[in-house]
Design a protein around this motif. Structure first.
Motif, PDB file in Angstrom:
ATOM      1  N   PRO A 246       1.058  -1.197   0.023  1.00 19.18           N
ATOM      2  CA  PRO A 246       0.054   0.061  -0.163  1.00 19.18           C
ATOM      3  C   PRO A 246       1.037   1.097  -0.105  1.00 19.18           C
ATOM      4  O   PRO A 246       1.555   1.596   0.946  1.00 19.18           O
ATOM      5  N   THR A 247       0.669   2.189  -1.164  1.00 16.30           N
ATOM      6  CA  THR A 247       1.485   3.215  -1.192  1.00 16.30           C
ATOM      7  C   THR A 247       0.648   4.406  -1.297  1.00 16.30           C
ATOM      8  O   THR A 247      -0.224   4.457  -2.479  1.00 16.30           O
ATOM      9  N   ALA A 248       0.819   5.752  -0.626  1.00 14.57           N
ATOM     10  CA  ALA A 248      -0.123   6.865  -0.849  1.00 14.57           C
ATOM     11  C   ALA A 248       0.015   7.214  -2.127  1.00 14.57           C
ATOM     12  O   ALA A 248       1.190   7.368  -2.853  1.00 14.57           O
ATOM     13  N   PHE A 249      -1.083   7.622  -3.007  1.00 12.32           N
ATOM     14  CA  PHE A 249      -0.961   8.573  -4.358  1.00 12.32           C
ATOM     15  C   PHE A 249       0.223   9.505  -4.053  1.00 12.32           C
ATOM     16  O   PHE A 249       0.898   9.810  -5.196  1.00 12.32           O
ATOM     17  N   SER A 250       0.289  10.198  -3.008  1.00 16.11           N
ATOM     18  CA  SER A 250       1.377  11.415  -2.858  1.00 16.11           C
ATOM     19  C   SER A 250       2.493  11.046  -2.945  1.00 16.11           C
ATOM     20  O   SER A 250       3.585  11.747  -3.378  1.00 16.11           O
ATOM     21  N   ALA A 251       2.782   9.537  -2.625  1.00 17.53           N
ATOM     22  CA  ALA A 251       4.257   9.165  -2.740  1.00 17.53           C
ATOM     23  C   ALA A 251       4.668   8.725  -4.084  1.00 17.53           C
ATOM     24  O   ALA A 251       5.631   8.138  -4.439  1.00 17.53           O
ATOM     25  N   LEU A 252       3.339   8.468  -4.878  1.00 17.85           N
ATOM     26  CA  LEU A 252       3.589   8.073  -6.659  1.00 17.85           C
ATOM     27  C   LEU A 252       4.113   8.928  -7.466  1.00 17.85           C
ATOM     28  O   LEU A 252       3.417   9.589  -8.127  1.00 17.85           O
ATOM     29  N   THR A 253       5.690   9.467  -7.129  1.00 23.99           N
ATOM     30  CA  THR A 253       6.039  10.820  -7.767  1.00 23.99           C
ATOM     31  C   THR A 253       7.157  10.282  -9.022  1.00 23.99           C
ATOM     32  O   THR A 253       7.479   9.009  -8.961  1.00 23.99           O
ATOM     33  N   SER A 254       7.336  11.162  -9.803  1.00 21.07           N
ATOM     34  CA  SER A 254       8.335  10.561 -10.792  1.00 21.07           C
ATOM     35  C   SER A 254       9.583  10.305 -10.355  1.00 21.07           C
ATOM     36  O   SER A 254      10.632   9.702 -10.665  1.00 21.07           O
ATOM     37  N   GLY A 255       9.980  10.900  -9.265  1.00 17.23           N
ATOM     38  CA  GLY A 255      11.106  10.995  -8.640  1.00 17.23           C
ATOM     39  C   GLY A 255      11.559   9.419  -7.619  1.00 17.23           C
ATOM     40  O   GLY A 255      12.380   8.798  -7.577  1.00 17.23           O
ATOM     41  N   SER A 256      10.338   8.756  -7.518  1.00 18.40           N
ATOM     42  CA  SER A 256      10.271   7.506  -7.024  1.00 18.40           C
ATOM     43  C   SER A 256       9.797   6.332  -8.032  1.00 18.40           C
ATOM     44  O   SER A 256       9.538   5.374  -7.796  1.00 18.40           O
TER      45      SER A 256
END
Length: 223
Positions: free
Chosen positions: A163-173
Motif C-alpha cells: 500500500p503506497t499513498a498516491f502522494s508518494a507515487l512521484t516521478s522521483g520514486s
C-alpha cells in the motif's frame, strides 16, 4: 395531493422535484421529515430557497426548499434538496423523505438509496506498450492523495507493491515504485487524474487495488 418526481442524485446529494400539486400550499401548513435507516427527525418547512437541519441516522443533514417561482408558497415546479451538512450524503444509505401536514399526516413520501462508495477507472495501455494508464472517470468527493493508496498483487496473490499513498507515487520514486500518479487537483483526487504503471514490472494478470481507511474504492486485474 402532492406527487413527487423521481429522485435526482448529483454529487452525492438528492433533489426531489414536485411533479404536481393539486393546489398551492402555505408553508405554515407543512412540515418535512427525513429518515435514514430506522431513525429520523422532522421540522417545519424550510424558508423559501433556504434550509433546515435534521438529524437522520445519527448524522446532521439539511433539507432545502427550492421555491422555483419565488412566490413563497409551495406547489408544482418546486423541489426539495437533501444534502449533508456542507458534505455529500453518506454512501450506500437508504433514505425516506416525507412531506406532512402541520398535524403530522403524510401527504407524500419518497424512498431512495445513495450509491456505493467507489472510484471509476478505465485501464488502457500506452501506445508504446510500456505503461498501463489508469484514468479516473469518477470518484467520491474530497479524497486526498495522502489518504488513498495503491496496492498491486501478482497473479499468485503475492504483494508486488505494498500500500503506497498516491502522494508518494512521484516521478522521483519511479525507480522504486514503477508507478506514478499524475494529478490536476493538487492534494485532491479529481476526475481525469491518472496512474501510470509499468507493464514490465507489473505485467498482464497482476491486480491493482485502490483504497483508503474506509474501504476499497476500486479493484481490477491489469490487462
Amino acid at each position: 395531493m402532492v406527487v413527487f418526481g423521481a429522485v435526482e442524485q448529483t454529487a452525492g446529494n438528492a433533489t426531489i422535484p414536485i411533479a404536481s400539486s393539486s393546489r398551492e400550499i402555505s408553508p405554515s401548513n407543512l412540515q418535512v421529515r427525513l429518515s435514514a435507516g430506522t431513525s429520523g427527525s422532522s421540522s417545519g418547512m424550510p424558508p423559501p430557497n433556504g434550509s433546515v437541519v435534521l438529524i437522520a441516522g445519527g448524522r446532521t443533514l439539511r433539507v432545502f426548499w427550492l421555491d422555483a417561482d419565488s412566490d413563497q408558497v409551495f406547489g408544482t415546479g418546486d423541489a426539495f434538496r437533501v444534502t449533508g451538512d456542507s458534505v455529500p450524503l453518506p454512501y450506500s444509505t437508504m433514505f425516506r423523505f416525507d412531506l406532512m401536514t402541520s398535524s403530522g399526516a403524510i401527504i407524500s413520501g419518497m424512498t431512495w438509496t445513495t450509491g456505493p462508495r467507489v472510484m471509476g477507472v478505465n485501464i488502457t495501455i500506452s501506445g508504446d506498450g510500456t505503461n498501463w494508464t489508469l484514468l479516473i472517470t469518477s470518484t467520491p468527493t474530497r479524497l486526498t492523495t495522502s489518504a488513498v493508496e495503491l496496492t498491486i498483487t501478482t497473479s499468485a496473490n503475492l504483494t508486488a507493491l505494498g500500500p503506497t499513498a498516491f502522494s508518494a507515487l512521484t516521478s522521483g520514486s519511479w525507480s522504486t515504485n514503477h508507478a506514478q500518479f499524475l494529478g490536476t487537483g493538487g492534494t485532491t483526487i479529481v476526475v481525469a487524474d491518472r496512474l501510470l504503471i509499468s507493464t514490465t514490472t507489473y505485467p498482464s494478470g497482476y491486480s491493482v487495488q485502490i483504497a483508503d481507511s474506509q474501504g476499497i474504492l476500486y479493484a481490477h486485474a491489469l490487462g
